[in-house]
Design an enzyme around this catalytic site. Structure first.
Site, PDB file in Angstrom:
ATOM      1  N   PRO A 186      -9.842  -8.657-103.348  1.00  0.00           N
ATOM      2  CA  PRO A 186      -9.528  -9.118-104.700  1.00  0.00           C
ATOM      3  C   PRO A 186     -10.312  -8.313-105.725  1.00  0.00           C
ATOM      4  CG  PRO A 186     -11.088 -10.617-103.682  1.00  0.00           C
ATOM      5  CD  PRO A 186     -10.761  -9.565-102.646  1.00  0.00           C
ATOM      6  N   GLU A 261       3.460  -2.905-106.364  1.00  0.00           N
ATOM      7  CA  GLU A 261       3.885  -3.535-107.618  1.00  0.00           C
ATOM      8  C   GLU A 261       2.994  -2.943-108.689  1.00  0.00           C
ATOM      9  OE1 GLU A 261       4.049  -5.179-110.792  1.00  0.00           O
ATOM     10  OE2 GLU A 261       3.000  -6.912-109.943  1.00  0.00           O
ATOM     11  N   LEU A 262       3.565  -1.993-109.453  1.00  0.00           N
ATOM     12  CA  LEU A 262       2.745  -1.127-110.300  1.00  0.00           C
ATOM     13  C   LEU A 262       2.973  -1.412-111.787  1.00  0.00           C
ATOM     14  CD1 LEU A 262       3.278   2.075-108.127  1.00  0.00           C
ATOM     15  CD2 LEU A 262       1.489   0.337-107.930  1.00  0.00           C
ATOM     16  N   ARG A 289       1.975 -14.599-122.683  1.00  0.00           N
ATOM     17  CA  ARG A 289       1.520 -15.172-121.418  1.00  0.00           C
ATOM     18  C   ARG A 289       0.334 -14.357-120.921  1.00  0.00           C
ATOM     19  NH1 ARG A 289       4.539 -14.641-115.679  1.00  0.00           N
ATOM     20  NH2 ARG A 289       3.524 -16.343-114.558  1.00  0.00           N
TER      21      ARG A 289
END
Length: 491
Positions: A186, A261-262, A289
């Site tokens: 992470p 996922e860029l 958001r």
């Protein structure tokens, strides 16, 4: 006991070491790094700062555990995910508080992230027992063709800081469902959500060694040993295109399966037949958001000339009324940005745009206070050559560019190397279908500013990535096909 004391106690209860082979262990080097609350600039935790030695141990454990984990019954994997979903929902308030403390989004948004994150576990708990195959005959009828699906093997998972809980579950959920072990890094800016998640999965019954979590202030020192090890068979990464390209280069060494996922540069298109109330509401969601710190954020707002001025006026009125502050405070609608350099980037992009003639309708500057805040901003008369047209803004800035007709705006929307998501507002159904066919994105929202859904395939085209997360296709990224040929004996 005050709310502040409750928050401190909650943060203090989250593990802060590395999670390897089912145990919380310190970094081999003994190093630690601080986690900063971006709203207050206060240190809220000190975490183990992993390095190459920790990375090697983690991937070794994942490789050894892979065989036994792959043999577990699909229903057993399903029930682990279902229990984890229920635990997350039971602890929604605690998890939301952790998210807000480490990355700043208002508590209301953080609660929404917990629900969204948990839903990936529920979704993939259902997909785990639906992994299918195929059986048929060859064209000449002489061979039985049997196709099965097997877990791809140990997976490298790397997630960003902006949705620290949901980006973890979106990768971990399908990996568990498919029967893959994992090494997980992470973001070091927001590690506490991931540590809390590892704790929940352990409580839900995930065996030791299936998930191994190594956080580091030097990501390459951990991820590269995983990629070079030859033991990892898949990488799933969410982050910048530049880093994604480097990981793809490393993945090529051992021909690893790759999901990327860029970056994004989302067009937000408002036609003159749109319901402006709906369009403004959609803009508030698509732009603000997560304070605009999202790859799906509306980056370029193209508004048809006849309604451009009115749309800008309405959007600026809404954005100027927003309450900016500490996400822990009741009534806060927009929180801080993640770190000082994020504020600096947005400040530079707005300065470049105004230097080229853009007009500030509201906002347009950082807020002078503790924490990393930037005022919600609307710009008009934006020069298409401005830097914010070709870079991800990743902040609460809405640049408005007028256009004349559909052909022109499609050309403008596609004038980017990225193709993650787009948004369009129109009451013309035929136009909506034309846009779906002509705008070069992996996802398109019509009359909505929100496309993310665990039941839908999330991902982009062009330099926005490879593969899909979520939906029925999400688990396929963690499975490989195996084909069995058997001669057919005829009587």
């Amino acid at each position: 006991m005050t709310a502040a004391t409750d928050t401190r106690d909650l943060i203090a209860s989250v593990p802060t070491d590395l999670f390897i082979d089912g145990e919380w262990v310190p970094a081999a080097s003994g190093r630690r790094c601080d986690v900063i609350n971006p709203a207050t600039e206060a240190v809220i935790a000190s975490i183990a700062d992993g390095g190459p030695q920790d990375a090697v141990r983690a991937i070794d454990v994942a490789a050894v555990t892979q065989h036994s984990w792959a043999q577990t019954a699909p229903r057993a994997r399903s029930e682990i995910l279902r229990r984890a979903y229920e635990l997350m929902m039971d602890r929604q308030e605690q998890l939301a508080t952790i998210i807000t403390a480490e990355m700043g989004k208002p508590l209301a948004e953080a609660r929404g992230e917990v629900t969204y994150a948990a839903e990936f576990f529920r979704w993939f708990s259902e997909e785990a027992v639906r992994i299918g195959g195929d059986a048929t005959l060859s064209g000449d009828g002489n061979t039985r063709i049997i196709v099965t699906k097997a877990p791809v093997g140990p997976c490298v998972l790397v997630t960003p800081w902006n949705f620290p809980l949901a980006m973890g579950t979106r990768k971990i959920g399908p990996a568990i469902a498919a029967g893959c072990t994992m090494v997980f890094k992470p973001a070091h800016l927001t590690p506490l959500s991931s540590f809390a998640l590892a704790d929940i999965l352990t409580e839900a019954g995930l065996p030791a060694g299936v998930l191994n979590v190594v956080c580091s202030s030097d990501p390459g020192s951990v991820v590269e040993p995983w990629m070079r090890s030859g033991k990892a068979r898949k990488v799933s990464f969410t982050g910048s295109t530049a880093v994604g390209v480097r990981l793809l280069e490393q993945a090529s060494e051992h021909v690893m399966r790759s999901s990327m996922e860029l970056g994004g540069n989302a067009p937000f298109i408002v036609f003159d037949d749109a319901d402006l109330d709906v369009a403004v509401e959609g803009a508030m969601v698509a732009k603000l958001r997560n304070m605009g710190e999202a790859c799906t954020a509306a980056n370029r707002m193209f508004v048809q000339r006849g309604v451009a001025e009115e749309f800008a006026r309405r959007l600026a009125a809404r954005m100027s009324e927003l309450v900016v502050g500490d996400g822990m405070t009741d009534g806060t609608q927009v929180g801080p940005m993640i770190e000082p350099k994020a504020v600096d980037k947005v400040t530079s992009l707005v300065a470049d745009a105004t230097g080229r003639g853009a007009r500030v309708v509201c906002g347009g500057e950082p807020l002078e206070s503790a924490g990393y805040f930037y005022a919600p901003t609307v710009l008009t008369d934006v020069d298409p050559a401005s830097d914010l047209m070709s870079q991800e803004i990743f902040g609460p800035v809405a640049p408005i560019i007028p256009f004349d007709d559909e052909e022109q705006v499609v050309r403008l929307a596609n004038d980017t190397p990225w193709g993650l998501v787009g948004y369009a507002f129109t009451q013309d159904v035929e136009r909506a279908f034309r846009l779906q066919e002509s705008i070069e994105v992996g996802m398109l929202g019509i009359n909505t500013g929100l496309v993310s859904n665990p039941a839908a395939p999330f991902g982009g085209i062009k330099e926005s990535g490879l593969g899909r997360e979520g939906g029925r296709t999400g688990i396929e990224e963690f499975l490989e096909l195996r084909y069995l040929a058997m001669p057919r004996t005829r009587r």
